[in-house]
Design a protein around this motif. Sequence first.
Motif, short mmCIF file in Angstrom:
data_model
loop_
_atom_site.label_atom_id
_atom_site.label_comp_id
_atom_site.label_asym_id
_atom_site.label_seq_id
_atom_site.Cartn_x
_atom_site.Cartn_y
_atom_site.Cartn_z
N ILE A 328 0.85 -1.20 0.00
CA ILE A 328 0.00 0.00 0.00
C ILE A 328 0.88 1.26 0.00
CG2 ILE A 328 -1.65 1.34 1.36
CD1 ILE A 328 -2.92 -1.30 2.21
N GLY A 329 0.54 2.16 -0.87
CA GLY A 329 1.34 3.36 -1.07
C GLY A 329 2.08 3.33 -2.39
N ASN A 330 2.22 2.13 -2.96
CA ASN A 330 2.93 1.97 -4.24
C ASN A 330 2.13 1.24 -5.29
OD1 ASN A 330 5.55 3.08 -3.30
ND2 ASN A 330 5.54 1.29 -1.96
N LEU A 331 0.88 0.90 -4.95
CA LEU A 331 0.08 0.09 -5.88
C LEU A 331 -0.46 0.92 -7.05
CD1 LEU A 331 -1.94 -2.18 -3.42
CD2 LEU A 331 -0.35 -2.97 -5.18
N ILE A 332 -0.45 0.33 -8.22
CA ILE A 332 -1.07 0.89 -9.42
C ILE A 332 -2.04 -0.17 -9.93
CG2 ILE A 332 -0.68 1.70 -11.78
CD1 ILE A 332 2.13 2.53 -10.91
N PHE A 333 -3.22 0.26 -10.36
CA PHE A 333 -4.21 -0.71 -10.81
C PHE A 333 -3.65 -1.60 -11.91
CE2 PHE A 333 -7.47 -2.08 -13.79
CZ PHE A 333 -8.32 -2.79 -12.94
N ASP A 334 -3.87 -2.89 -11.77
CA ASP A 334 -3.43 -3.88 -12.76
C ASP A 334 -4.61 -4.79 -13.04
OD1 ASP A 334 -2.33 -5.94 -14.23
OD2 ASP A 334 -0.62 -6.26 -12.90
N LYS A 335 -4.98 -4.93 -14.31
CA LYS A 335 -6.12 -5.74 -14.68
C LYS A 335 -5.92 -7.22 -14.34
CE LYS A 335 -4.66 -6.90 -19.34
NZ LYS A 335 -3.40 -7.32 -18.78
N ASP A 336 -4.67 -7.64 -14.12
CA ASP A 336 -4.38 -9.02 -13.77
C ASP A 336 -4.31 -9.24 -12.26
OD1 ASP A 336 -4.20 -9.97 -16.47
OD2 ASP A 336 -2.24 -8.99 -16.61
N ASP A 337 -4.57 -8.18 -11.50
CA ASP A 337 -4.62 -8.26 -10.05
C ASP A 337 -6.07 -8.51 -9.66
OD1 ASP A 337 -4.79 -7.73 -7.31
OD2 ASP A 337 -3.27 -6.16 -7.37
N GLN A 338 -6.38 -9.75 -9.25
CA GLN A 338 -7.76 -10.14 -8.99
C GLN A 338 -8.42 -9.27 -7.93
OE1 GLN A 338 -9.79 -12.16 -10.47
NE2 GLN A 338 -11.46 -12.27 -8.98
N LEU A 339 -7.72 -9.03 -6.83
CA LEU A 339 -8.31 -8.24 -5.76
C LEU A 339 -8.56 -6.80 -6.20
CD1 LEU A 339 -9.22 -8.43 -2.81
CD2 LEU A 339 -6.91 -7.73 -2.12
N ALA A 340 -7.66 -6.26 -6.99
CA ALA A 340 -7.83 -4.89 -7.51
C ALA A 340 -9.04 -4.81 -8.43
CB ALA A 340 -6.57 -4.44 -8.25
#
Length: 638
Positions: A328-340
């Motif tokens: 947290i603090g460095n996350l960028i949305f990624d379509k392959d990130d299920q939780l995102a």
Amino acid sequence: MAAAAAASEEAVKAAKVLMVGAGGIGCELLKTLALSGFRDIHIIDLDTIEVSNLNRQFLFRQSHVGQSKAKVARDAILKFRPNINITPYHANVKDGQFNVEFFKQFNVVLNGLDNLDARRHVNRLCLAAEVPLVESGTTGFLGQVTVHVKGKTECYECQPKPVPKSYPVCTITSTPSKFVHCIVWAKDLLFAKLFGDKKQDNDLNVHSKDDNSSKADVFERNIDENLEQYAQRIYDHVFGYNIEVALANEETWKNRKRPYPIYVRDALPEEAVQQNGGSRDCKNEEQEPSAMGSLGLRNPQEIWSLADNSRVFLEALKLFFEKREKEIGNLIFDKDDQLAVEFVTAAANIRASSFGIPPHSLFEAKGVAGNIVHAVATTNAIIAGLIVIEAIKVLKGDYQDYRMTYCLEHPARKMLLMPVQPFQPNKSCYVCSETPVLLEINTKTTKLREVIDKVIKPKLGMNLPSVMIGSTIVFEDGDDLDKAEAANYALNLEKVLAELPAPVVNGTKLTVEDFLQELSCNINIKHRDEFDEEKEPDGMVLAGWSGPVDTQATSNGEKKLVPSSSSADDDGTAKDISAKPGMKRKLNEILESEENCDVVQNPSDVGSSSAQVVEDDDDDDVVMFDEDPKLGKRKRLQ
């Protein structure tokens, strides 16, 4: 004929070929090269294999998931062509090891890339190394192959690239009318605010005038607050309180349907809130965290109710803090990130409910958020075959026979494939013709950092730029700088142009170089005191090579000026080009009976019938179109 065939065979056997990209097009291309007699093939690909690749990237299997695409593709081909040489590189083509000297060893470069930045980089290296480049792309049933040879045809950057569809910030934050507006809000504002850079500011951090905590960040978790309380407070703030604040502006809703605020108590009974996440399977702690899994939701194509969306939102938010707190603090949305994807889907659907917009399934929302255009394996195979045909022509030096070929979804006059002669180099292209560009800017108020961040890197495509004014270097980027140099350049970044060691004023010429690309560009400065904040929000305008300038919204919703995506005449007709040698005619005449040919829609623009160019961040075979032959407009590959 026999002599020509023999010459082709010898040229193929002796050729050393570089492939960039081993995805949808790349798998087909590598197979076709191997079966066509090529014996020395090098492959560069940064990606690893994902489950979603398996339906069309036929060299990969379930057991390969997580492994290097380039290396697995090599192993698969060698099983039926063991006597050829295939060298894989699991790396980024922009890495320093792939410099001009590296490119010079090849006879031709074949691209199967999925993004503008990498394409521009390869184009520049091919120009510097004087190696022919064959570009390609597919999207659904549409496809294209183009040939770029220094001095003989236009380079990949001879025409400006269209800008992806984006939306005004006021629409995203205040008056959404489409589901895509809710997705952009959830992805670029809410997700970024909660899990990305904490320093950023946006319109989600709203307070009332009477709120004594107005200087505090609403999204900061209180010391005495548990995760359950924090998640509910965020929910109530963004879906409830923020909507109430927006409703206070009566003028906004005179001609619009009024939204309604949603609070946790409205969406979920109290007992449901307390039990949220209770079905979590503690045996799967090592698996990727999933709000759907915790809540027993299995079908990604199911449209959730408001209650289910609320449960997923609260659960996903908590899981981020429980399972991925270090990120947290460095996350960028990624379509392959299920939780995102789960979080963004739920947030978008709750907001959509508030504004009376129909909700979407997770499968649909992922497609919108990730700009996913579904691929067709057959199109990839056709395009791969055309790439090899053009590569053989290049190796034989058959310049007159080069063709830019388009695979059409709606065949014109029974033409599934439409070949046209390549265009001549654009004399005003700053990349291959070294023509200066013009930058209108206020030299007394604009900092050097703004020029680099808004023009040199994004618009001119420089990755590691150095900036010179005469013989004075005012900025340089790279890992080989000593501390004193780096500190000096850092100071220059914060200075306005007129106060640099070599002052920038009206008429100054900046020289910008990227040594990795061996590219140099001159920027002529024209001082302007004022800019229209609505039409020119960057406070600067780049002109010259980029041709006509159109107004376009940026990814954060603000408007900016971008190059026109069309090089057509004012009447919309294309330049005269040949479908066959000696038979010149306009493309719009060839295709005049086709009403919807080659129109590429933005997948984010759900329900829209307007032609848009997609910004692809999906797989290698999901890309943009160079040309819209029906409209006579050039839509260059992104």
